[in-house]
Each structure stands twice: as structure tokens, then as C-alpha cells.
Design a protein around this motif. Sequence first.
Motif, PDB file in Angstrom:
ATOM      1  N   ARG A 665      10.632 -30.848  28.468  1.00 49.10           N
ATOM      2  CA  ARG A 665       9.562 -30.349  27.592  1.00 49.10           C
ATOM      3  C   ARG A 665       9.497 -31.157  26.300  1.00 49.10           C
ATOM      4  NH1 ARG A 665       8.736 -24.279  28.353  1.00 49.10           N
ATOM      5  NH2 ARG A 665       8.082 -24.404  26.166  1.00 49.10           N
ATOM      6  N   GLU A 667       9.147 -30.045  23.475  1.00 48.33           N
ATOM      7  CA  GLU A 667       9.881 -29.367  22.395  1.00 48.33           C
ATOM      8  C   GLU A 667      11.322 -29.837  22.304  1.00 48.33           C
ATOM      9  OE1 GLU A 667       6.802 -26.444  23.994  1.00 48.33           O
ATOM     10  OE2 GLU A 667       8.214 -27.933  24.766  1.00 48.33           O
ATOM     11  N   THR A 669      14.496 -31.676  21.331  1.00 49.45           N
ATOM     12  CA  THR A 669      14.797 -32.472  20.141  1.00 49.45           C
ATOM     13  C   THR A 669      15.491 -33.765  20.547  1.00 49.45           C
ATOM     14  OG1 THR A 669      16.973 -31.499  19.835  1.00 49.45           O
ATOM     15  CG2 THR A 669      15.092 -30.325  18.845  1.00 49.45           C
ATOM     16  N   THR A 743      17.016 -26.959  26.619  1.00 42.96           N
ATOM     17  CA  THR A 743      15.628 -27.344  26.830  1.00 42.96           C
ATOM     18  C   THR A 743      15.224 -26.930  28.241  1.00 42.96           C
ATOM     19  OG1 THR A 743      14.046 -29.173  26.738  1.00 42.96           O
ATOM     20  CG2 THR A 743      16.223 -29.662  27.628  1.00 42.96           C
ATOM     21  N   GLY A 759       9.938 -19.601  23.138  1.00 42.21           N
ATOM     22  CA  GLY A 759      10.338 -20.899  22.623  1.00 42.21           C
ATOM     23  C   GLY A 759      11.674 -21.331  23.187  1.00 42.21           C
TER      24      GLY A 759
END
Length: 816
Positions: A665, A667, A669, A743, A759
Motif C-alpha cells: 500500500r 501508506e 512508510t 503494512t 488505517g
Amino acid sequence: MKNILIAFMALLTLVSPATADEMQDWTGVWDTQWRGGGAVMDLHQDGKDVVGTYPGFEGVIEGRIDGTQLTGTWMDAAGEGVFTFVMSPDQQTFMGRFGTGEWWTGARTQIDMASAFFGELDMSSPERTLESFVRAGNKAGEGRSDRLGIVLPLLDFSANGEELTPYQRIDLTRLFFQIVDRLTFRIWELRPIGDITGETDYTVELTQAGSNLSYPVTFRAVDAGDERSGPAWRLVIPPEGEMRESLEELTAIHGGVVPHSRAHRELGSPRATMRTFIEYWDQAEKKNTELFLETMDLSRIPAAIRNEEGALLGEYLIEVLYRIGRPLRQEIPDNPERRGRYVHFLHPTGLVEIVPSEREDGSVQWQFSADTMDSARQLFMALEDMPLLGDKERARQPTTFFQLRNQVRGLHRDLLQETRAGVELWQWLALTLWLLMALPLGWVLTWGAAKVLRLQTHEDEHSLSAAVRFIWPLRLVFVAAIGLFAVQSLGLPQSVDIPLRVFFSVILSIIGGWLAYNFVDKINEFLELRATQDQILRSLATSIAKLAVIIGAILFLAEVLSIPYQGVIAGLGIGGLAVALAARSTLENLIGGLTLFADKPVEAGDFCQVGEHLGVIEGIGLRSVKLRSLDRTIITIPNAEFINLNIENLTRRDRILLRKTIGLRYETTPDQLRWVLTEIRILLLKHPMITPEPSRARFLGFGEHSVDIEIFAYVKTNDWNEFLAVQEDVFLRLIDIVEESGTGVAFPSVVNYLARDGGIDEESTERAEQIVRELRDGDALPFPNLGVKARKELRDQLDYPPKGSVDLESRGEKKG
């Protein structure tokens, strides 16, 4: 090993000289030669001393043996000197040197100087003197001056001076013989008319066949020292200059040169054919039969039995010639331009004649006529009781048939009585006995062959098939072979011999071909069960062998039946193009099969991707390749097409590539991504089924819906099922790594959330980022690669298969 060999050679060195001294024996008659001449030499050994003579040159040698060497001195009319002879290991030949390095070689011979030469020198009349001279010259051969030395007592050299050395006399003798050999005459016709006892010289004119030339030969009467026998007659040798002029005139018909010693083998005249026939009959035991058979016109005999029948008829003809009286070759014309037949002998039952025939190249060769060969047996029967003349000149004894016939004759003369078809009584009896023996013997031989080859058993459910394919054909082949051997051994007349030979040969060609064809299948089945041969080679060899058997049987049958197949074969050269065009696809597939055999890109049992087809190769034949697809269907691909397809042989892989791209994803990091990459690399290093090099996991880039990581590694297997198991294990572990990182895997889809998005996991994110910060602070961040020490420590640490897996037992390990 080297030391043993050295010791063995040293032992041989110590033993050999003593053995040579004990075994060597120089005593005997030796046929020796040197550059430009030679001599028959008689040696006698007494201990280590050897003495000898070579009377043709009034020569004497004396020597002493030292090991394998004989060294000493020689002395003859030409001078004297030293020599060294070394005997060969078989003690049948020697090599020698004399003078300034001239060679002198010799071989043991059975020649008896006294009986073979001196006993034949008859000087009681002019014709006997000339006959003795010619016979000795014929035995000597062109250029063999040593043998001509024996006839020197027959010759008068007074016209060439008194002081002649033996070498000079032999040279003059050879020149005179070359002249006489160019002439044609009958010894009987040289008998003088009337009483010539008061004459000192007697001259006759000898002529050359094919020309108007004649040559005077003078005989001189000398006192023989015996009043009862009358004078002895010598040949007068003319001056050398006159002889050379005469020889030049006489050789004009031969192109101006003296024919070489092997010119008669070209069969260019009746004399050449007669000489070749007799010489090569004497050498037939040494298998020099081709030229012997060429001297006879055997065109009326079927080709398949021509050699055997020709040899038999040739022996009949030889026996006839020995009963007529073996001719001097100078009594037979040697005119190369002659075209009329030469009749050598006439009899109410047949004749002996030599006739010309034209070769394919336009040259002429002379042969004993077909009529002569047809009557050879009848002539022999008519002359059988005639005493042999000149039998002591035979270099070869009669064959088995004639020896057998002589034994039958010794038992009872009535057994040789002719019956119908010209077959003698004993031949009918012997043939009947052979055929009666052939049946049980054929059955016994077949039974033994069937047991050895395991062709049939009583319990075999296919016994009928085996009987038709092998048992009965073998019986017929054995019976026919025994019958053919009997016919060849009994020397039957052609009227009976040829039909029987053809009958048995037809059986052998047809039944033998059928048997050989089935044996090819039998051998193929044997090799296929044991899988000891390359499948492509076996298939091609089987097809080619069957084709060769069929063609061979047809050609042999054509030979037996005298079918002129040569023209058909020659016509194939012209028609071959049309056949090739008509059978183009077949030839392409055949060539394709040969290419597959030479290249061997695939073998039976290989799992391959062939063009758009995926499956297992089941068979490779002369025409096509059979592939079993994943749907379990058989796909047949012609060889010509197969070799042009892209062939991926999956069975021959040494490992299988695992290559996959996973998307995380957006998102995720950077530190999460670093942690995931690190864990994947650790996973690839720890996994025992993954090769450490060149396995890798790399951040590939940014996709439309994800950040992409590429996994590239090789699995240590070539089995597809095992590869899928390893790949499954790696993918499951990848899911664990992604979940542990906090993740998730990205999906290329649009999701409408009706509930609040939870999230990413903040706790896991913090943990992953903390680990990366610690690695960075400790200068251990594994980018771009893990360190060497870490790679070594981490390699092959994972359990695979995982603990508790049932696959552990199949790998020979205990459950953990």
C-alpha cells in the motif's frame, strides 16, 4: 606400474639372446634378392658357423652367428665382400646389407635346386633343349636373373666372346629369353626332318603371331660324353647387338616396349588369359579369385551362384589341361590385335577355346568361352582316365570335391556311373543322404536357436505368432542352407546343380528376409524393455534396418533369378529427382529425424513447451514426434515442423526461477519498506531450497496502485511439483512478513468505505521504524545489501519444510 614394466623389459633383455641362439636355424634354401638381381641360396649351419652357395653366380658365403645376426664374407664372379644378415622373429625372412650399404633380403623357400631345375635340363634333341630353356625361363619370370643361371649349361655363348662372367652370361640369357618369349611356336613342330646326327648346327625359324617377323634359333651339337645317348644340343646365343635389334623389332607390336611381368593380368591375348588362369588357380587358396573368375565367360550362370559354380568349372578345366598336357605359354598366340578365336583343344564331347570380348571401356579381353565352360565337366569325364602330365608342377592340390570323388572312385568304379541328367550314381546317393539329414538337423538346430534366443515356449500365449515369425522360417532356412551346402560340395552337372541352387537360394532370400525382418522387431523390443539405447537412435536404426532387409532380400532374389536390376538402379539416378519431389515431405521428415538424433534437443519422457503445446514427449519416430499434452491427449508433430519450433525443454532445467512482484500500500512508510525488504532478503538466504546467488529482493518502483518489490530467486529443483511447494512456502512467509511490518498488500481496485478506515497499525509502524533507526544508528542498515558476515550467518537457517510437515519423512528427516 612403471617399475614393473622396466623390470619386465630387463628380464626380456636377459632372456632373449639365449632364446634366439637356441631357436635360430639358418639351414635351408633361401630365395634372396638384391638391387637388380637375386639368387637362390643354400645354407648349412654347424653350431654357430654357416656356409652356403648360390650356384647361379658361382657364389659362396661363409659366416658366423652372433645372436640374431649372421655376419661373414661373400665371393662370386662379380667380386667379394662382407655382409650382415639379421633373421626375423618368425625365422622365415632375413634383412641384410653388403658393400657400401646395398640391401640383400631373403625368404625361406621349398625350392629343391637339384630336382626342380637340374633334373629338367634335357639336351637330347633341339626341341627338348628349347623346351627346357623355356620352362626354366617361365619359372624365372621377367627380370628374375637368378633363376636363369640354372640354364647356363644349355647355352653356347661363343658368339659373345670367351671371357664372360656369370653375370654377363645371365644378362645375355635374359635378353635371349625376352626374344623367345615374343614368339609363338609348337615344340613338336621343331623336330628336324631326317637324320641330323652329322650336322654341327641346326637352325629353325620361329615366328611372331600377328606380324610377318621371324627369328632364327640355332642349336649346336656337342659331345655328351655318352655314345648311347648321342650328342647334346645347346642353344646358340647370338651377339648382344643383334639380339637387341631383333628385340626392338619384335616389341613393335606391343608398343615398342617389353611387356612388364604383370601385363598378362590385363587378359589382352589368348596367351595372357591362359597364363593368368593357371597362375591364379594356383593362388586361389589365398582368396585371389576375382581375376581367376574373370578369365572365364560365366555369363550363362546365374549371378548369385556365379562365383561358386565358376570355381568348380575352373577346376574341371584345370584337370582337363593337366590331362592334355600343361601348355608352354609360348605355344599360345600373344598377338594383342588378334580377333579370331583360339582353339586349344578339340574333343567329341567339347572344346577348350579362348575368345575375345569387348569391355565397357572399349578394350578387348580374352576369356575361355561360355561353350568351353559348358563342356568342362563333360571333357573331364571323357579324359578322366588319361594319366596326368606335369602333375609335379602343381602348386595347389585338388579341392574337397575332387578328393571326395577320388575316394569314391577308389571304393568302386561303378559308383561313378552316369545316370539321368548326367548325375553320377554316388552323387544321387550323397544328395539324398544330405537332404534326409537336413530335415532332422534343421529341426534340432531350430530347437537350439529357439532355446537360446527364447523365441517360443509351450506356455507362451503368443506361440502361434512366434512359430510363424521365427520357428518355421528358421527351420526352412536351416534346411535350405544345408541343401545348398550339399549342392555346392557335390559338383553336380549344371542341368541339376543350377535349378537346385536357385531353388534353395530363393528360399533363403524370401524366408531369410522374413526372418531377418522379424528379428529386427525382436531386437527393438529387447532394447526397448531394457531402455539401454537412445530412443531416437533405436527408432531410426530399426526403420533403416527393416528397409535394408527388404532391399537386400529383393536384390538377392533378383541375383538368383538373373533379373537385370542394375539398369533399374541406374535409372533411379534419373528418376530420383522425381521421386524426391513426390516424396518431399517424407524426406524432410526423415532428415528432421536424423537432425533430432544428431542434435538431441529432447528425449522421450522430457516435459517440454513446444510452440504453443505443453506436455511430455512420448515418442520420437522416423516421421513424427508424439507429445502428450496436459489434457492427456496425444499431439503428433511432423519432424520437419518440430525442428523449426521453439522448444523449451523444462526437464533439463537444473533449477526453476521464482520471480514475483508484490505491491504494498502507498501508506507504507520508507522504514516499513526497508524492514520488509530486509526480512525478505533474510528469508531468501535462510531458505534451504533457494540458491543464495543470485537471489534478491529489490524496491522496484512506484506502480499505479502500489509500491512494488521484485523477488528474484532460483529454487533448487527441476521438478515442477516440488517447485510449486517451495513457491507456496515462500509466499506464505511473505504474507507473514507483510503483516508483521504493519503494512498491507495493495490491490488495483476502487474501494468505497462505508465505515471509518482503521488505517495502518500505528504500534507495528512504530516498532518497524524503531528497528530501522537502531540499524541506522549502529551502521548496520542492510542497504544496498546485507553485509557479508550477516549473509553467512543467516544462510539456510529456516526450517523447510516447516516443522510438523508430513514432507519431512519423505526427505529422510525426523519430525521436529
